[in-house]
Structures are given as structure tokens and as C-alpha cells.
Design a protein around this motif. Sequence first.
Motif, PDB file in Angstrom:
ATOM      1  N   ALA A   1       6.869  -3.861   3.040  1.00 34.25           N
ATOM      2  CA  ALA A   1       5.636  -3.568   3.781  1.00 34.25           C
ATOM      3  C   ALA A   1       5.663  -2.138   4.310  1.00 34.25           C
ATOM      4  O   ALA A   1       4.649  -1.428   4.261  1.00 34.25           O
ATOM      5  N   LYS A   2       6.805  -1.700   4.800  1.00 33.21           N
ATOM      6  CA  LYS A   2       6.940  -0.331   5.308  1.00 33.21           C
ATOM      7  C   LYS A   2       6.765   0.674   4.173  1.00 33.21           C
ATOM      8  O   LYS A   2       6.091   1.687   4.338  1.00 33.21           O
TER       9      LYS A   2
ATOM     10  N   LYS B   1       5.076   0.258   1.406  1.00 31.60           N
ATOM     11  CA  LYS B   1       3.664   0.266   1.012  1.00 31.60           C
ATOM     12  C   LYS B   1       2.840   1.094   1.997  1.00 31.60           C
ATOM     13  O   LYS B   1       1.967   1.848   1.594  1.00 31.60           O
ATOM     14  N   ARG B   2       3.115   0.938   3.282  1.00 29.37           N
ATOM     15  CA  ARG B   2       2.393   1.705   4.304  1.00 29.37           C
ATOM     16  C   ARG B   2       2.673   3.202   4.144  1.00 29.37           C
ATOM     17  O   ARG B   2       1.766   4.030   4.198  1.00 29.37           O
ATOM     18  N   ASN B   3       3.929   3.558   3.919  1.00 23.61           N
ATOM     19  CA  ASN B   3       4.284   4.967   3.726  1.00 23.61           C
ATOM     20  C   ASN B   3       3.621   5.548   2.479  1.00 23.61           C
ATOM     21  O   ASN B   3       3.183   6.699   2.482  1.00 23.61           O
TER      22      ASN B   3
ATOM     23  N   LEU C   1       0.772   4.542   1.204  1.00 19.58           N
ATOM     24  CA  LEU C   1      -0.649   4.691   1.536  1.00 19.58           C
ATOM     25  C   LEU C   1      -0.872   5.962   2.350  1.00 19.58           C
ATOM     26  O   LEU C   1      -1.812   6.714   2.090  1.00 19.58           O
ATOM     27  N   ILE C   2      -0.014   6.223   3.297  1.00 17.88           N
ATOM     28  CA  ILE C   2      -0.121   7.441   4.107  1.00 17.88           C
ATOM     29  C   ILE C   2       0.050   8.674   3.226  1.00 17.88           C
ATOM     30  O   ILE C   2      -0.697   9.644   3.336  1.00 17.88           O
TER      31      ILE C   2
END
Length: 137
Positions: A14-15, A17-19, A21-22
Motif C-alpha cells: 500500500a505504501k 502504491k501511494r509513493n 501515485l505521488i
Amino acid sequence: MGDIISLDEKLQLAKDKRNELIRRRKLLAVKKVFQCTHCSFKCEKCGTQISVGQQGVKAAERNIRIPYRFCQSCSEEYVDFIERLKGKGDPDCYWHNDDWAAAWKKWIDYQGAVDRYTKSKEFLQLLKELKQTRPDL
């Protein structure tokens, strides 16, 4: 027991994927700025395709330096705008009224704002971060 999902792995995924996206948002921000403002094959004002080095005859005749890449038409309008600021201008172009001049002023102000933004410490930091994560930029 082999089908047990690791909570740490799930959190890391999840981390990641978030990184990602950023990072994509950062790339998109940079791409939009450079793609929209630095194309050397289109007029900066109207977007018409132009030849490299194309400048208006009016500008050369009046010894006016044009700091933008314009098509012939926008170049002539820019020269008339500058002339009108000096109290001159082409009186036959009656449609070059106060609203027309205000639109040119706002466009020039916008160009200045974009230029200041691309030179801001935050935007330069963004470029630096992207270069560190992607050496091909």
C-alpha cells in the motif's frame, strides 16, 4: 498455513502504491509545465504551428524585441499592443480596444507567473527529486 497474508507486506504494498501515485503526480506536474509552455513548434499565444525562427515583419521594422514565440498574426498583434502602450498603434485596427489590450496584459502577466513558478524553489525541488528517482529525466 502457507496462504497467510503478511500484514507487513500488505502495508508495504500500500505504501509503495501511494509513493508511485505521488511520483506520477509529480511527473505530470512537470510534464504539463514543460509541454504546455516550451513547445518550440507552436505559437505561445494561439497554439498555431509555426516554423522555428519565424518572426513578424512589423517587429523587425520597428526594432521591437519579441520575447515569445509567436505566429505572424500574434507577432503583429503583440507589436501593436506594445505600440499602443507607447501611445501609438495602428488606428485602422479599431478592434484593438481596451478589452483587447487588457487580454494581452493578462496573457503577458500569466506568462510571467508561469516563468516565476518554474523558477520557484519548490518547483526546482520537485525537479531535483524526480532526477534522483529517475536518472533519465
